[in-house]
Design a protein around this motif. Structure first.
Motif, PDB file in Angstrom:
ATOM      1  N   SER A 211       1.033  -1.136   0.019  1.00 12.13           N
ATOM      2  CA  SER A 211       0.002  -0.015  -0.050  1.00 12.13           C
ATOM      3  C   SER A 211       0.906   1.202   0.042  1.00 12.13           C
ATOM      4  CB  SER A 211      -0.830  -0.060   1.339  1.00 12.13           C
ATOM      5  OG  SER A 211      -1.212   1.229   1.555  1.00 12.13           O
ATOM      6  N   LEU A 212       0.590   2.038  -0.882  1.00 13.75           N
ATOM      7  CA  LEU A 212       1.348   3.315  -0.837  1.00 13.75           C
ATOM      8  C   LEU A 212       1.360   4.257   0.308  1.00 13.75           C
ATOM      9  CD1 LEU A 212       2.871   4.939  -3.315  1.00 13.75           C
ATOM     10  CD2 LEU A 212       0.752   6.336  -3.413  1.00 13.75           C
ATOM     11  N   HIS A 213       0.037   4.084   0.973  1.00 14.25           N
ATOM     12  CA  HIS A 213      -0.150   4.705   2.178  1.00 14.25           C
ATOM     13  C   HIS A 213       0.440   4.334   3.324  1.00 14.25           C
ATOM     14  CE1 HIS A 213      -2.998   5.177   5.921  1.00 14.25           C
ATOM     15  NE2 HIS A 213      -2.633   6.289   5.493  1.00 14.25           N
ATOM     16  N   GLU A 214       0.610   3.022   3.334  1.00 10.08           N
ATOM     17  CA  GLU A 214       1.156   2.069   4.549  1.00 10.08           C
ATOM     18  C   GLU A 214       2.829   2.486   4.327  1.00 10.08           C
ATOM     19  OE1 GLU A 214      -2.383  -1.035   5.528  1.00 10.08           O
ATOM     20  OE2 GLU A 214      -0.602  -1.676   4.230  1.00 10.08           O
ATOM     21  N   SER A 215       3.055   2.244   3.259  1.00  9.01           N
ATOM     22  CA  SER A 215       4.555   2.548   3.058  1.00  9.01           C
ATOM     23  C   SER A 215       5.082   3.970   3.482  1.00  9.01           C
ATOM     24  CB  SER A 215       5.004   2.312   1.584  1.00  9.01           C
ATOM     25  OG  SER A 215       4.722   1.048   1.155  1.00  9.01           O
ATOM     26  N   ALA A 216       4.447   4.893   3.585  1.00  6.98           N
ATOM     27  CA  ALA A 216       4.614   6.169   3.695  1.00  6.98           C
ATOM     28  C   ALA A 216       4.357   6.347   5.328  1.00  6.98           C
ATOM     29  CB  ALA A 216       3.747   7.196   3.063  1.00  6.98           C
ATOM     30  N   VAL A 217       3.408   5.645   5.876  1.00  3.23           N
ATOM     31  CA  VAL A 217       3.067   5.810   7.663  1.00  3.23           C
ATOM     32  C   VAL A 217       4.293   4.863   8.017  1.00  3.23           C
ATOM     33  CG1 VAL A 217       1.728   4.852   9.313  1.00  3.23           C
ATOM     34  CG2 VAL A 217       0.843   5.727   7.364  1.00  3.23           C
ATOM     35  N   SER A 218       4.856   4.016   7.450  1.00  2.00           N
ATOM     36  CA  SER A 218       5.888   3.176   7.989  1.00  2.00           C
ATOM     37  C   SER A 218       7.466   4.007   8.255  1.00  2.00           C
ATOM     38  CB  SER A 218       6.484   1.935   7.223  1.00  2.00           C
ATOM     39  OG  SER A 218       7.012   2.160   6.023  1.00  2.00           O
ATOM     40  N   TYR A 219       7.366   5.038   7.582  1.00  2.00           N
ATOM     41  CA  TYR A 219       8.599   6.111   7.720  1.00  2.00           C
ATOM     42  C   TYR A 219       8.081   7.187   8.552  1.00  2.00           C
ATOM     43  CZ  TYR A 219      11.266   4.274   3.913  1.00  2.00           C
ATOM     44  OH  TYR A 219      11.873   3.340   3.103  1.00  2.00           O
ATOM     45  N   ALA A 220       6.981   7.235   9.271  1.00  2.00           N
ATOM     46  CA  ALA A 220       6.354   8.094  10.280  1.00  2.00           C
ATOM     47  C   ALA A 220       7.623   8.248  11.266  1.00  2.00           C
ATOM     48  CB  ALA A 220       5.437   7.784  10.877  1.00  2.00           C
TER      49      ALA A 220
END
Length: 407
Positions: A211-220
């Protein structure tokens, strides 16, 4: 094509825009045999309505503008191109034959696109039980958002990053560069390698869902943890929540900026000494945090009277972290990048970012530039699938495969 540790791994690349194509470029740089399976209109029309984002490689549109779109070209090195209409029965049949002799299919379509084409994982697995299908839609293949249209700049705010950026409580800011895309590309690369490694022990392929979204959240960053412990993150611009001074400072001349950050008391004291700052060099961190505006003013009063080269040299000698804010021209002229041959002038002499992974079995000496649309139609269909010339010519005549946009 590039040689490297992934030689012999065959990847069918259905990706588009940035996240997927960057992932497959990384894999191609590492030696994988990547076939870009692209739609006849995938690179745009025959006549471009204007200059695309990033312009044209070589600076002009040329007679084939679809083949010199710079943003597309920079993600296509070391790949082959098969331009085919997968919405036709013949196109779908050819693709499934390619699946039967390949290792990986990777795509970043919407959650329903592959199923609509009859090319979702059950169909791919029927053609090849060892196939690895990496699907990376915006919000995953299920859930209440899975049917949404996803676009990096709109996914990014939902990752929490935008809420953490800005110069005050009423001014959230996005990066304006769709950070979820490159972060997803790195995750997808790892996903492909992990699935290949797992297949070595199981002998089976599998669906790898991202998921594009979850990949970004994982970098939070720490703001995610802070919120869970009841600490409301602040938008503080270029400042740091636990360091001071920390920011961007203008130097002598037009648009010359340096990033300076003090990690500890020693850095701060060294900065005060080098810049002869009109502040108390004995201030502990607590006082420096309280006096951030005064510190920023004192540093700026010094840096704006000095060439950035002078400030940089002095701070480097004092072992204070410092870096020039570089624009694109500055990056290309940066002596560190030049020394390490990072930018590769592969596309008509236009420097493109190279591979940040450096090891003895990887080189850019055998890299190949972006292929033209459909440049490898014949070798792929003939050499991989055994199609004869009359059959390939018939596919051309029917518009199933193309070597230029149909309109």
């Amino acid at each position: 094509m590039a040689s490297g540790p992934l030689a012999g791994v065959r990847i069918l690349d259905l990706t588009h825009v940035w996240a997927g194509p960057l992932a497959t470029r990384i894999l191609a740089d590492l030696g994988a045999d990547v076939l870009k399976v692209e739609a006849p209109m995938g690179r745009g029309p025959k006549v471009f309505p204007g200059v695309p984002l990033g312009g044209f490689v070589g600076g002009a549109a040329s007679a084939e503008p679809w083949n010199v779109n710079a943003v597309f070209v920079k993600l296509m090195r070391n790949k082959q191109s098969l331009a085919i209409d997968l919405k036709t029965e013949d196109g779908r049949t050819i693709f499934l034959k390619l699946v039967s002799i390949s290792d990986v299919v990777i795509e970043n379509f919407s959650a329903r696109a592959m199923a609509n084409l009859g090319l979702d994982y059950p169909n791919l697995r029927e053609a090849n039980t060892k196939i690895i299908h990496v699907a990376m839609p915006g919000y995953g293949l299920n859930g209440p958002y899975s049917g949404r249209v996803a676009f990096g700049p709109t996914v990014e705010p939902m990752s929490g990053l935008t809420a953490a950026m800005g110069y005050g409580p009423d001014e959230p800011r996005a990066t304006a560069m769709a950070m979820p895309d490159p972060s997803s590309a790195v995750s997808a690369t790892a996903a492909v390698l992990t699935a290949l490694r797992l297949r070595e022990s199981t002998g089976e392929g599998r669906l790898v869902e991202m998921s594009l979204h979850e990949s970004a959240v994982s970098y939070a960053g720490p703001w995610l943890v802070d919120t869970q412990f009841g600490i409301e993150p602040e938008r503080i611009g270029n400042r740091h929540p636990q360091m001071a001074p920390h920011g961007m400072y203008a130097c002598l001349g037009e648009d010359n900026w340096l990033a300076i950050g003090c990690r500890n008391d020693r850095d701060y004291q060294a900065l005060c000494e080098v810049g002869k700052l009109d502040v108390d060099s004995s201030w502990p961190l607590s006082e420096r945090m309280a006096q951030r505006e005064r510190l920023d003013e004192a540093i700026s009063n010094w840096t704006r009277t000095q060439p950035h080269e002078t400030v940089t040299a002095q701070l480097i000698d004092a072992q204070v972290p410092v870096g020039k804010v570089l624009d694109t021209a500055g990056m290309l002229a940066n002596p560190q990048s030049i020394h390490r041959d990072f930018f590769v002038p592969l596309e008509q002499g236009t420097p493109m970012p190279g591979n940040p992974i450096k090891m003895s079995s990887i080189s850019n000496s055998d890299w190949t530039p972006c292929p033209k649309l459909g440049e490898d139609n014949w070798p792929v269909l003939h050499d991989w699938l055994g199609y004869d010339e009359p059959t390939v010519n018939e596919l051309f005549e029917k518009g199933i495969i193309v070597d230029e946009p149909p309109r």
